[in-house]
Scaffold this motif. Sequence first.
Motif, PDB file in Angstrom:
ATOM      1  N   ALA A   1     -87.112  13.151  32.584  1.00 39.25           N
ATOM      2  CA  ALA A   1     -85.953  12.811  31.742  1.00 39.25           C
ATOM      3  C   ALA A   1     -85.405  11.438  32.108  1.00 39.25           C
ATOM      4  CB  ALA A   1     -84.868  13.877  31.896  1.00 39.25           C
ATOM      5  N   ALA A   2     -85.408  11.103  33.394  1.00 42.83           N
ATOM      6  CA  ALA A   2     -84.903   9.787  33.820  1.00 42.83           C
ATOM      7  C   ALA A   2     -85.816   8.684  33.290  1.00 42.83           C
ATOM      8  CB  ALA A   2     -84.813   9.722  35.345  1.00 42.83           C
ATOM      9  N   THR A   3     -87.121   8.923  33.312  1.00 45.21           N
ATOM     10  CA  THR A   3     -88.087   7.926  32.835  1.00 45.21           C
ATOM     11  C   THR A   3     -87.888   7.661  31.337  1.00 45.21           C
ATOM     12  OG1 THR A   3     -89.673   8.644  34.501  1.00 45.21           O
ATOM     13  CG2 THR A   3     -90.571   7.430  32.625  1.00 45.21           C
ATOM     14  N   ARG A   4     -87.727   8.764  30.583  1.00 47.46           N
ATOM     15  CA  ARG A   4     -87.515   8.628  29.134  1.00 47.46           C
ATOM     16  C   ARG A   4     -86.251   7.793  28.870  1.00 47.46           C
ATOM     17  NH1 ARG A   4     -86.341  13.729  27.484  1.00 47.46           N
ATOM     18  NH2 ARG A   4     -88.073  14.529  28.729  1.00 47.46           N
ATOM     19  N   ALA A   5     -85.167   8.146  29.562  1.00 47.41           N
ATOM     20  CA  ALA A   5     -83.897   7.435  29.349  1.00 47.41           C
ATOM     21  C   ALA A   5     -84.024   5.968  29.749  1.00 47.41           C
ATOM     22  CB  ALA A   5     -82.784   8.115  30.154  1.00 47.41           C
ATOM     23  N   ALA A   6     -84.721   5.688  30.858  1.00 48.59           N
ATOM     24  CA  ALA A   6     -84.839   4.304  31.329  1.00 48.59           C
ATOM     25  C   ALA A   6     -85.638   3.465  30.328  1.00 48.59           C
ATOM     26  CB  ALA A   6     -85.508   4.277  32.703  1.00 48.59           C
ATOM     27  N   LYS A   7     -86.695   4.071  29.745  1.00 49.82           N
ATOM     28  CA  LYS A   7     -87.500   3.342  28.751  1.00 49.82           C
ATOM     29  C   LYS A   7     -86.664   3.064  27.502  1.00 49.82           C
ATOM     30  CE  LYS A   7     -92.105   4.607  30.307  1.00 49.82           C
ATOM     31  NZ  LYS A   7     -93.167   5.613  30.280  1.00 49.82           N
ATOM     32  N   GLU A   8     -85.914   4.074  27.061  1.00 48.97           N
ATOM     33  CA  GLU A   8     -85.087   3.911  25.856  1.00 48.97           C
ATOM     34  C   GLU A   8     -84.010   2.846  26.060  1.00 48.97           C
ATOM     35  OE1 GLU A   8     -85.442   8.563  24.516  1.00 48.97           O
ATOM     36  OE2 GLU A   8     -83.450   7.790  25.038  1.00 48.97           O
ATOM     37  N   GLN A   9     -83.449   2.819  27.258  1.00 41.86           N
ATOM     38  CA  GLN A   9     -82.273   1.982  27.473  1.00 41.86           C
ATOM     39  C   GLN A   9     -82.577   0.655  28.165  1.00 41.86           C
ATOM     40  OE1 GLN A   9     -78.721   4.047  28.610  1.00 41.86           O
ATOM     41  NE2 GLN A   9     -79.641   6.050  28.263  1.00 41.86           N
ATOM     42  N   GLY A  10     -83.839   0.431  28.500  1.00 45.56           N
ATOM     43  CA  GLY A  10     -84.195  -0.842  29.132  1.00 45.56           C
ATOM     44  C   GLY A  10     -83.623  -1.003  30.531  1.00 45.56           C
TER      45      GLY A  10
END
Length: 283
Positions: free
Chosen positions: A47-56
């Motif tokens: 979940a952290a990886t997904r959020a980091a990719k989405e949010q740069g």
Amino acid sequence: MTAIDIHAHSSISDGTDTPAELVGLARRMNLTGVGITDHDTFAGWEAATRAAKEQGVILLRGVELSTSYEGRSVHLLAFLPDPNHEQLNATMERIRQSRNNRLRLMTEQLGADYPRITWQRLTENEPDNDIPWGRPHLADLLISEGYVTDRDEAFRTLLGPSGPYFVHQWAPHPAEMVETVKAAGGVPVLAHPISKHRQRPLPETVIAQMTDAGLFGLERDHREHDKVARQRVQELAGKYQLVTTGGSDYHGTGKPNRLGENTTPLALVEQIAELGTTPLVGI
Ligand code: AMP
Ligand code: FE
Ligand code: FE
Ligand code: ZN
């Protein structure tokens, strides 16, 4: 200087922000990036990886592993290991089992004096017992049942190592854990080595053993290290040729530690990424 707060917890262990909220907070605070280092689990990585990719946002994926030396609890940060490594996962599974058994015992002992404290109540929203159960979970139940006002009071009065309800948990020797982390392609850093809030200090001989096993660094900049402690960590790092890192040890509302209050230079994070098996997200 561009720097990253590489030591933070989510609600996957004993923090209060979800992994996505942790990344979102780093974004809103305009931090360069953030690390996720939950206790003894990789369950927040996805979940952290997904959020980091989405949010740069740059994300350093890690874990804070429980180890033990002569009754002392010693925390080892491990960055960018292979999350599917068999031996590392087997060790972490054994630690989570031990956390579970130990917290169950502490809950039963507390329940004798504080009747609204039961294992059933503690776990009712968490039917899967394979989470890194910790005393902060018990502290939060004591708070919600009105027995204490915050986690700090719970630790001071009931849950600390000298308190009447304390039960030890099994964890591997710190040097053995360093070896396992290295085998899994991770980068091991000893967390808050001389925090004065913790029990007896860790003997330097153990740091020497950990160094022989492949330790990469010591966490110097941490809320629980005063100026003298930071100087001592720097000295040790010089002597054993280790790097020094910084991190907030953010736990959401569970602790006063604020995200970004201590950081590690981006250049050192990139060095960690070169040594680690799992890539950094966002670079
Ligand atoms: P455990 O994992 O059961 O050994 O509990 C240790 C965890 O409790 C640490 O990772 C800290 O996050 C937390 N902790 C320890 N002391 C305190 C305190 N005084 N206030 C809030 N959290 C604490
Ligand atoms: Fe914690
Ligand atoms: Fe820790
Ligand atoms: Zn931590």
